[in-house]
Motif scaffolding. Structure first.
Motif, short mmCIF file in Angstrom:
data_model
loop_
_atom_site.label_atom_id
_atom_site.label_comp_id
_atom_site.label_asym_id
_atom_site.label_seq_id
_atom_site.Cartn_x
_atom_site.Cartn_y
_atom_site.Cartn_z
N GLY A 9 0.81 -1.22 0.00
CA GLY A 9 0.00 0.00 0.00
C GLY A 9 0.84 1.26 0.00
N SER A 10 2.15 1.13 -0.05
CA SER A 10 3.03 2.30 -0.01
C SER A 10 3.79 2.46 -1.32
CB SER A 10 4.04 2.18 1.13
OG SER A 10 4.96 3.26 1.09
N LEU A 11 3.88 3.70 -1.79
CA LEU A 11 4.66 3.98 -3.00
C LEU A 11 6.06 4.48 -2.66
CD1 LEU A 11 1.98 5.82 -5.17
CD2 LEU A 11 2.81 3.48 -5.44
N ARG A 12 6.36 4.64 -1.38
CA ARG A 12 7.66 5.17 -0.96
C ARG A 12 8.79 4.25 -1.44
NH1 ARG A 12 10.12 6.13 3.92
NH2 ARG A 12 9.29 4.21 4.79
N ALA A 13 9.86 4.86 -1.97
CA ALA A 13 10.99 4.05 -2.44
C ALA A 13 11.54 3.20 -1.30
CB ALA A 13 12.07 4.96 -3.01
N ALA A 14 11.62 3.78 -0.10
CA ALA A 14 12.18 3.04 1.04
C ALA A 14 11.06 2.45 1.91
CB ALA A 14 13.06 3.96 1.87
N SER A 15 9.98 2.05 1.29
CA SER A 15 8.83 1.54 2.04
C SER A 15 9.14 0.28 2.84
CB SER A 15 7.70 1.22 1.05
OG SER A 15 6.74 0.38 1.66
N THR A 16 8.74 0.32 4.11
CA THR A 16 8.92 -0.85 4.96
C THR A 16 7.93 -1.96 4.57
OG1 THR A 16 7.45 0.19 6.58
CG2 THR A 16 9.82 0.46 6.91
N ASN A 17 6.73 -1.55 4.12
CA ASN A 17 5.74 -2.55 3.70
C ASN A 17 6.21 -3.27 2.44
OD1 ASN A 17 3.14 -2.31 5.46
ND2 ASN A 17 3.86 -0.23 5.15
C1 LIG Z 1 0.60 11.22 5.81
C2 LIG Z 1 0.92 10.16 6.83
C3 LIG Z 1 0.00 9.83 7.80
C4 LIG Z 1 0.27 8.83 8.74
N1 LIG Z 1 -0.68 8.50 9.66
C5 LIG Z 1 -0.45 7.46 10.50
C6 LIG Z 1 -1.47 7.02 11.39
O1 LIG Z 1 -2.56 7.53 11.43
N2 LIG Z 1 -1.19 5.94 12.18
C7 LIG Z 1 0.03 5.30 12.15
O2 LIG Z 1 0.22 4.33 12.88
N3 LIG Z 1 1.01 5.72 11.33
C8 LIG Z 1 0.80 6.77 10.50
N4 LIG Z 1 1.77 7.17 9.63
C9 LIG Z 1 3.05 6.46 9.63
C10 LIG Z 1 3.11 5.39 8.56
O3 LIG Z 1 2.02 4.50 8.63
C11 LIG Z 1 4.39 4.61 8.74
O4 LIG Z 1 5.46 5.51 8.57
C12 LIG Z 1 4.54 3.45 7.82
O5 LIG Z 1 5.67 2.73 8.22
C13 LIG Z 1 4.78 3.87 6.40
O6 LIG Z 1 4.86 2.70 5.61
P1 LIG Z 1 5.98 2.55 4.49
O7 LIG Z 1 7.31 2.47 5.21
O8 LIG Z 1 5.66 1.25 3.82
O9 LIG Z 1 5.90 3.70 3.57
C14 LIG Z 1 1.53 8.16 8.70
C15 LIG Z 1 2.46 8.52 7.72
C16 LIG Z 1 2.18 9.49 6.79
C17 LIG Z 1 3.19 9.82 5.72
#
Ligand SMILES: Cc1cc2nc3c(=O)[nH]c(=O)nc-3n(C[C@H](O)[C@H](O)[C@H](O)COP(=O)(O)O)c2cc1C
Length: 176
Positions: A9-17
């Protein structure tokens, strides 16, 4: 061979998911092949007027990928207590078709705290008639970690074993 489509569900280059899904693909048991879906960011915003003959090619690609796979694994961040728009958009393209109906699906989690999105996503996918595997939930805490640490955590033997066991259990669910 059991074919599994993994959607981040993440488009981030360094996405943890996305990193979690890539690690699942590497650690899957030999009977499973996990392919990571890469089209999320190219999907147009869902519009019911653009279904049927007007279905955009990228949406057709997603629909075909879900139709053709034996199961789907989703890993998804939480944004403002919700499911990120990109993933919800992808799911919306699947609603009025057969692609999701009865399709085995499993959620995996890279953040232990994102419980709103987890529940919302499960509710959406159940409503779409995915056959959600809910007996076991793989959770590896990667939230807030930088790529080198993420790689280190995902390479830990205990986590590799947990990933293999989670995919094996899901494969058992798919086989029925
Ligand atoms: C715009 C935004 C809103 C977020 N809101 C929440 C939130 O409501 N609850 C939460 O647990 N984390 C929240 N986060 C943190 C992300 O869920 C978390 O950084 C996650 O690891 C991102 O996944 P990724 O590394 O795959 O991109 C938010 C991050 C962003 C950028």
């Amino acid at each position: 061979m059991i074919e599994i489509l993994a959607i981040s569900g993440s488009l981030r280059a360094a996405s943890t998911n996305s990193a979690l899904l890539a690690a699942l693909a590497q650690n899957a048991p030999p009977v499973c092949r996990i392919t990571v879906y890469d089209g999320l960011g190219r999907l147009p915003i869902f519009n019911p007027d653009d279904e049927g003959e007007r279905t955009p090619p990228e949406a057709s690609r997603l629909i075909d990928a879900v139709t053709g796979t034996d199961g789907v694994i989703v890993s998804c961040p939480e944004y403002a207590h919700g499911v990120p728009g990109g993933l919800k958009n992808a799911l919306d393209w699947l609603v009025s078709r057969d692609a999701a109906v009865g399709k085995p699906a499993m959620l995996v989690h890279a953040s232990p705290r994102s419980l709103f999105a987890r529940e919302a996503l499960a509710e959406v996918m159940r409503t779409m008639s995915f056959a959600l595997y809910e007996e076991a939930a793989l959770e590896i805490a990667l939230v807030g970690k930088k790529p080198p640490e993420v790689a280190e955590i995902l390479a830990e033997p205990a986590n590799r074993l947990e990933m293999r066991e989670a995919v094996s259990a899901f494969a058992g669910f798919i086989r029925g």
